[in-house]
Design a protein around this motif. Structure first.
Motif, PDB file in Angstrom:
ATOM      1  N   VAL A 290       0.564  -0.776  -0.476  1.00 29.31           N
ATOM      2  CA  VAL A 290       0.137  -0.057   0.069  1.00 29.31           C
ATOM      3  C   VAL A 290       1.120   1.234   0.151  1.00 29.31           C
ATOM      4  O   VAL A 290       0.749   1.776  -0.951  1.00 29.31           O
ATOM      5  CB  VAL A 290      -0.788   0.073   1.419  1.00 29.31           C
ATOM      6  N   VAL A 291       2.004   1.183   0.876  1.00 30.44           N
ATOM      7  CA  VAL A 291       2.277   2.471   1.378  1.00 30.44           C
ATOM      8  C   VAL A 291       3.869   2.969   0.300  1.00 30.44           C
ATOM      9  O   VAL A 291       3.675   4.117  -1.209  1.00 30.44           O
ATOM     10  CB  VAL A 291       3.561   2.229   2.340  1.00 30.44           C
ATOM     11  N   CYS A 292       3.712   0.816  -0.979  1.00 31.03           N
ATOM     12  CA  CYS A 292       4.922   1.536  -2.101  1.00 31.03           C
ATOM     13  C   CYS A 292       4.266   1.841  -3.226  1.00 31.03           C
ATOM     14  O   CYS A 292       5.008   2.738  -4.468  1.00 31.03           O
ATOM     15  CB  CYS A 292       5.567   0.382  -2.735  1.00 31.03           C
ATOM     16  N   PHE A 293       2.775   1.575  -3.766  1.00 28.42           N
ATOM     17  CA  PHE A 293       1.951   1.539  -4.662  1.00 28.42           C
ATOM     18  C   PHE A 293       0.892   2.508  -4.796  1.00 28.42           C
ATOM     19  O   PHE A 293       0.991   3.214  -5.946  1.00 28.42           O
ATOM     20  CB  PHE A 293       1.155   0.943  -5.027  1.00 28.42           C
ATOM     21  N   LEU A 294       0.398   2.762  -3.341  1.00 29.07           N
ATOM     22  CA  LEU A 294      -0.642   3.703  -3.649  1.00 29.07           C
ATOM     23  C   LEU A 294      -0.505   5.689  -4.040  1.00 29.07           C
ATOM     24  O   LEU A 294      -1.725   6.006  -4.697  1.00 29.07           O
ATOM     25  CB  LEU A 294      -1.615   3.675  -2.328  1.00 29.07           C
ATOM     26  N   PRO A 295       0.212   5.587  -2.710  1.00 28.17           N
ATOM     27  CA  PRO A 295       0.555   7.352  -3.076  1.00 28.17           C
ATOM     28  C   PRO A 295       1.104   7.777  -4.766  1.00 28.17           C
ATOM     29  O   PRO A 295       0.435   8.569  -6.099  1.00 28.17           O
ATOM     30  CB  PRO A 295       2.275   7.669  -2.751  1.00 28.17           C
ATOM     31  N   SER A 296       1.396   6.421  -5.645  1.00 26.81           N
ATOM     32  CA  SER A 296       1.722   6.924  -7.034  1.00 26.81           C
ATOM     33  C   SER A 296       0.256   6.614  -8.095  1.00 26.81           C
ATOM     34  O   SER A 296       0.559   7.382  -9.069  1.00 26.81           O
ATOM     35  CB  SER A 296       3.046   5.867  -7.779  1.00 26.81           C
ATOM     36  N   GLY A 297       0.084   5.270  -7.496  1.00 29.33           N
ATOM     37  CA  GLY A 297      -1.639   5.416  -8.454  1.00 29.33           C
ATOM     38  C   GLY A 297      -2.092   6.347  -8.293  1.00 29.33           C
ATOM     39  O   GLY A 297      -3.122   6.780  -8.472  1.00 29.33           O
ATOM     40  N   ILE A 298      -2.204   7.173  -7.014  1.00 29.75           N
ATOM     41  CA  ILE A 298      -3.560   8.302  -6.292  1.00 29.75           C
ATOM     42  C   ILE A 298      -2.874   9.555  -7.625  1.00 29.75           C
ATOM     43  O   ILE A 298      -4.158  10.286  -8.236  1.00 29.75           O
ATOM     44  CB  ILE A 298      -3.381   8.294  -5.345  1.00 29.75           C
ATOM     45  N   LEU A 299      -1.939   9.497  -7.252  1.00 27.52           N
ATOM     46  CA  LEU A 299      -0.892  10.629  -7.990  1.00 27.52           C
ATOM     47  C   LEU A 299      -1.321  11.550  -9.690  1.00 27.52           C
ATOM     48  O   LEU A 299      -1.698  11.693 -10.437  1.00 27.52           O
ATOM     49  CB  LEU A 299       0.403  11.000  -7.380  1.00 27.52           C
ATOM     50  N   HIS A 300      -1.087  10.059  -9.826  1.00 28.03           N
ATOM     51  CA  HIS A 300      -0.777   9.324 -11.263  1.00 28.03           C
ATOM     52  C   HIS A 300      -2.577   9.643 -12.056  1.00 28.03           C
ATOM     53  O   HIS A 300      -2.245  10.789 -12.998  1.00 28.03           O
ATOM     54  CB  HIS A 300      -0.323   8.340 -11.784  1.00 28.03           C
ATOM     55  N   PHE A 301      -3.284   9.467 -11.519  1.00 30.58           N
ATOM     56  CA  PHE A 301      -4.952   9.220 -11.657  1.00 30.58           C
ATOM     57  C   PHE A 301      -5.059  10.888 -11.188  1.00 30.58           C
ATOM     58  O   PHE A 301      -5.650  11.950 -12.762  1.00 30.58           O
ATOM     59  CB  PHE A 301      -5.654   8.833 -10.932  1.00 30.58           C
ATOM     60  N   ALA A 302      -5.010  11.550 -10.327  1.00 30.99           N
ATOM     61  CA  ALA A 302      -5.360  12.684 -10.265  1.00 30.99           C
ATOM     62  C   ALA A 302      -4.567  14.246 -11.380  1.00 30.99           C
ATOM     63  O   ALA A 302      -5.139  14.969 -11.649  1.00 30.99           O
ATOM     64  CB  ALA A 302      -4.756  14.233  -8.525  1.00 30.99           C
ATOM     65  N   HIS A 303      -3.311  13.385 -11.285  1.00 30.69           N
ATOM     66  CA  HIS A 303      -2.575  14.436 -12.447  1.00 30.69           C
ATOM     67  C   HIS A 303      -3.414  14.473 -13.750  1.00 30.69           C
ATOM     68  O   HIS A 303      -2.970  15.181 -14.029  1.00 30.69           O
ATOM     69  CB  HIS A 303      -0.811  13.607 -12.506  1.00 30.69           C
ATOM     70  N   TYR A 304      -3.485  13.556 -14.289  1.00 32.74           N
ATOM     71  CA  TYR A 304      -3.834  13.247 -15.483  1.00 32.74           C
ATOM     72  C   TYR A 304      -5.275  13.763 -15.284  1.00 32.74           C
ATOM     73  O   TYR A 304      -6.577  14.431 -16.715  1.00 32.74           O
ATOM     74  CB  TYR A 304      -4.200  11.780 -16.185  1.00 32.74           C
ATOM     75  N   ILE A 305      -5.921  13.574 -14.482  1.00 31.59           N
ATOM     76  CA  ILE A 305      -7.185  14.343 -14.355  1.00 31.59           C
ATOM     77  C   ILE A 305      -7.400  15.928 -14.299  1.00 31.59           C
ATOM     78  O   ILE A 305      -8.226  16.307 -15.187  1.00 31.59           O
ATOM     79  CB  ILE A 305      -8.259  13.464 -12.514  1.00 31.59           C
ATOM     80  N   ARG A 306      -6.298  16.450 -13.581  1.00 27.22           N
ATOM     81  CA  ARG A 306      -6.587  17.842 -13.985  1.00 27.22           C
ATOM     82  C   ARG A 306      -5.951  17.945 -15.282  1.00 27.22           C
ATOM     83  O   ARG A 306      -6.274  18.977 -15.468  1.00 27.22           O
ATOM     84  CB  ARG A 306      -4.996  18.458 -12.613  1.00 27.22           C
ATOM     85  N   LEU A 307      -4.573  17.219 -16.023  1.00 26.79           N
ATOM     86  CA  LEU A 307      -4.298  17.772 -17.272  1.00 26.79           C
ATOM     87  C   LEU A 307      -5.361  17.219 -18.213  1.00 26.79           C
ATOM     88  O   LEU A 307      -5.461  18.034 -19.088  1.00 26.79           O
ATOM     89  CB  LEU A 307      -3.074  16.133 -18.263  1.00 26.79           C
ATOM     90  N   PHE A 308      -5.998  17.169 -17.873  1.00 30.30           N
ATOM     91  CA  PHE A 308      -7.051  16.424 -18.820  1.00 30.30           C
ATOM     92  C   PHE A 308      -8.473  17.675 -19.011  1.00 30.30           C
ATOM     93  O   PHE A 308      -8.945  18.509 -19.979  1.00 30.30           O
ATOM     94  CB  PHE A 308      -7.803  15.172 -18.744  1.00 30.30           C
ATOM     95  N   CYS A 309      -8.806  17.842 -17.649  1.00 25.23           N
ATOM     96  CA  CYS A 309      -9.627  18.697 -17.140  1.00 25.23           C
ATOM     97  C   CYS A 309      -9.398  20.004 -17.548  1.00 25.23           C
ATOM     98  O   CYS A 309     -10.298  20.863 -18.059  1.00 25.23           O
ATOM     99  CB  CYS A 309     -10.612  18.733 -15.932  1.00 25.23           C
ATOM    100  N   LYS A 310      -8.285  20.338 -17.143  1.00 20.55           N
ATOM    101  CA  LYS A 310      -8.003  21.831 -16.746  1.00 20.55           C
ATOM    102  C   LYS A 310      -6.815  22.215 -17.025  1.00 20.55           C
ATOM    103  O   LYS A 310      -6.614  23.403 -17.025  1.00 20.55           O
ATOM    104  CB  LYS A 310      -7.597  22.212 -15.163  1.00 20.55           C
ATOM    105  N   GLU A 311      -6.266  21.441 -17.970  1.00 19.84           N
ATOM    106  CA  GLU A 311      -4.281  22.121 -18.394  1.00 19.84           C
ATOM    107  C   GLU A 311      -3.732  22.279 -17.880  1.00 19.84           C
ATOM    108  O   GLU A 311      -2.983  22.882 -17.931  1.00 19.84           O
ATOM    109  CB  GLU A 311      -4.673  22.201 -19.922  1.00 19.84           C
ATOM    110  N   ASP A 312      -4.018  21.579 -16.466  1.00 20.47           N
ATOM    111  CA  ASP A 312      -2.918  22.252 -15.190  1.00 20.47           C
ATOM    112  C   ASP A 312      -1.410  20.340 -14.925  1.00 20.47           C
ATOM    113  O   ASP A 312      -2.365  19.389 -14.167  1.00 20.47           O
ATOM    114  CB  ASP A 312      -3.179  22.339 -14.405  1.00 20.47           C
ATOM    115  N   GLY A 313      -0.794  20.563 -14.992  1.00 17.36           N
ATOM    116  CA  GLY A 313      -0.230  19.752 -14.788  1.00 17.36           C
ATOM    117  C   GLY A 313       0.834  20.006 -13.353  1.00 17.36           C
ATOM    118  O   GLY A 313       1.601  18.831 -13.445  1.00 17.36           O
ATOM    119  N   ARG A 314       0.615  20.712 -12.270  1.00 18.02           N
ATOM    120  CA  ARG A 314       1.322  20.807 -11.541  1.00 18.02           C
ATOM    121  C   ARG A 314       2.027  19.550 -10.152  1.00 18.02           C
ATOM    122  O   ARG A 314       2.629  19.556  -9.261  1.00 18.02           O
ATOM    123  CB  ARG A 314       0.888  21.878 -10.264  1.00 18.02           C
TER     124      ARG A 314
END
Length: 364
Positions: A290-314
């Motif tokens: 959980v510690v190793c995979f959960l942060p990257s999975g959440i941030l990867h998903f959140a990053h591309y959601i923001r990139l797709f909806c707001k064109e924001d890749g911060r």
């Protein structure tokens, strides 16, 4: 070990935050534009002699801050080197000797598949270490950039899917022992691995088909995967593709692991035998996953959601930090496999809820 990994993640995120603050100060002194935030930068491409693609970025300060910052030029490659030094020998050992020590062929097949996936992931870091230490300047050509990018992301999710298969096997052995004994376990394990590698092949095809390396005219460097023209037709489908990859490659295996672990712990807790050592080790392995995979999975998903909806890749910089933990999990897998194997082998029998002794099922 479980306490060490969260501490490591906090340290890496702290470095990312420090760099973010430093970049903001640097931007205020150099320009009146927006603060420099590490991200997947967008740009417009132009053709030179119909062969080389160049990118003209619209936010030079932000790109400079990221490509020359402490995070991408020291912290990330140093983490990769540490993972390679530990993980390559240990996974090589598993590939060489596990088939001689495993108590069942089905167990050996799954763990050998996991070791192979982890080894390919760690080997794919070699050129990326040079890339980051070289100021994020890729010098190995477009073909190698596509190949190593595909290997990296493909094997991250291949490892997660293989761990889900191992968790499902353990669930059947504990919760459904009679069904488990009737199954052709080795055949099912081989087919599970083939399906995982089929999904792996399908997942890396889009990464191999699109251009990954672009020369930044302002900075005179060639980035690999970090800067892409996502507004262009050739790359426009990458964002929804990666969202789907996160769902199938991480979220689904993660849910399987959660259900299997909870069910195994519950059923062992209901038995008349003392399974506390196995439960503790199994829980440790699950927590590390959980510690190793959960942060990257959440941030990867959140990053591309923001990139797709707001064109924001911060969020991209934070995601790159979290990916380092996936690499650490790949180097820890051999030790976790041996630990849980020895703990399971130390038990003599499995007792059902009704108190009737049963012949032990394979707990791997």
């Amino acid at each position: 070990m479980a306490n060490l990994l969260p501490g490591l993640l906090i340290c890496l995120l702290a470095v990312q935050t420090i760099q973010h603050d430093g970049n903001r100060t640097w931007t205020k002194t150099k320009t009146k534009g927006p603060p420099a935030i590490p991200k997947t930068f967008r740009g417009r491409t132009s053709k030179l002699n119909h062969t080389n693609s160049w990118l003209n970025v619209t936010s030079e300060d932000q790109v400079t801050a990221y490509t020359t910052g402490l995070l991408s030029t020291w912290v990330i490659p140093s983490s990769y080197i540490l993972a390679m030094l530990v993980g390559i020998p240990s996974n090589g050992y598993i590939l060489t000797f596990l088939r001689l020590k495993a108590k069942s062929y089905s167990t050996a097949v799954l763990y050998l598949n996991l070791a192979l996936s982890d080894l390919l992931l760690l080997l794919s870091l070699a050129l990326r270490v040079h890339y980051h230490f070289n100021g994020n300047d890729w010098i190995f050509g477009e073909i190698s950039c596509r190949l190593f990018t595909a290997l990296f992301y493909g094997n991250v999710y291949c490892s997660a899917q293989t761990i889900a298969c191992i968790s499902l096997k353990r669930y059947l052995a504990v919760v459904k022992p009679f069904l488990y004994r009737r199954l052709a376990k080795t055949t099912l394990a081989v087919w599970a691995c083939l399906v995982v590698w089929f999904l792996y092949g399908a997942a890396i095809v889009p990464e191999l088909l699109v251009k990954q390396s672009y020369h930044l005219t302002q900075l005179r460097i060639t980035t690999c995967h970090d800067v892409l023209p996502l507004d262009e037709t050739s790359h426009s489908l990458l964002v929804p593709y990666r969202l789907m990859l996160v769902v199938l490659g991480f979220i689904v295996p993660f849910l399987i692991c959660i259900y299997a672990h909870v069910a195994v712990v519950y059923h062992l807790g209901q038995s008349h035998c003392d399974w506390r050592p196995f439960i503790r080790v199994s829980t440790l392995v699950f927590v590390i996953f959980v510690v190793c995979f959960l942060p990257s999975g959440i941030l990867h998903f959140a990053h591309y959601i923001r990139l797709f909806c707001k064109e924001d890749g911060r969020l991209y910089g934070y995601y790159r930090v979290a990916v380092c933990l996936c690499c650490f999990h790949s180097c820890l897998d051999p030790f976790l496999c041996m630990l849980i194997s020895r703990t399971a082998a130390s038990e003599l029998q499995f007792i059902s809820f009704h108190g009737m002794p049963q012949r032990p099922a394979v707990m791997m």
